[in-house]
Scaffold this motif. Sequence first.
Motif, PDB file in Angstrom:
ATOM      1  N   ASP A  22       0.836  -1.200   0.000  1.00 19.92           N
ATOM      2  CA  ASP A  22       0.000   0.000   0.000  1.00 19.92           C
ATOM      3  C   ASP A  22       0.872   1.251   0.000  1.00 19.92           C
ATOM      4  OD1 ASP A  22      -1.669   2.218   0.749  1.00 19.92           O
ATOM      5  OD2 ASP A  22      -3.061   0.862   1.728  1.00 19.92           O
ATOM      6  N   PHE A  26       1.212   3.772  -3.199  1.00 19.29           N
ATOM      7  CA  PHE A  26       0.758   5.138  -2.953  1.00 19.29           C
ATOM      8  C   PHE A  26       1.864   6.140  -3.266  1.00 19.29           C
ATOM      9  CE2 PHE A  26       0.580   8.812  -0.091  1.00 19.29           C
ATOM     10  CZ  PHE A  26      -0.608   9.386  -0.508  1.00 19.29           C
ATOM     11  N   LYS A  47      -4.269   6.923  -3.234  1.00 20.81           N
ATOM     12  CA  LYS A  47      -4.669   6.121  -2.067  1.00 20.81           C
ATOM     13  C   LYS A  47      -5.736   5.099  -2.445  1.00 20.81           C
ATOM     14  CE  LYS A  47      -4.449   4.769   2.089  1.00 20.81           C
ATOM     15  NZ  LYS A  47      -3.333   3.868   2.380  1.00 20.81           N
ATOM     16  N   THR A  51      -4.896   1.194  -2.048  1.00 14.67           N
ATOM     17  CA  THR A  51      -5.747   0.392  -1.165  1.00 14.67           C
ATOM     18  C   THR A  51      -6.306  -0.814  -1.897  1.00 14.67           C
ATOM     19  OG1 THR A  51      -6.330   2.319   0.190  1.00 14.67           O
ATOM     20  CG2 THR A  51      -7.816   0.424   0.295  1.00 14.67           C
TER      21      THR A  51
END
Length: 155
Positions: A22, A26, A47, A51
């Motif tokens: 993640d 990101f 994000k 995710t």
Amino acid sequence: MRRLIAQLARFGAVGAVGFVVDAAVFNLLRATVLAPDEVHSGPFWAKVVSTIVAIFVNWMGNRYWTFREQRRATATREGIEFVVVSLGGMVIALATLGVSHYAMGLTSVVSDNIANIVGLVLGTVFRFWLYKVWVYHPERTAAPVQEPVRTEVAP
């Protein structure tokens, strides 16, 4: 009890890998194609993408390692339920941060990080519990697929 502890350890290891994925996705997206200088809402979309990638990585790790004995023969419904539970855990983490930052006015970097850790812990407990009792519950999983018995035919 030993099995539960081992399962919790595997769950934590998968979660740690998911966290690294993640954060990496990101930051990579935010620094390149979704940089805030180029795309105003870039960090938000970075994000969202990170995710989704992390949820997929976590699902694969939990399906094939943490809960391998309880996984279903058909992955579609299991995957949907996994995503629902994962999003529920995310809501818990966001709510914890929201209460701390906006309702309580604790806006320092330290306060936000403490709220993030508390939300992560609460979300992790929530996710593990629902994965164990709902998504991968032994009564909801299909019986293991058995190989057909081969018999020799006499000539």
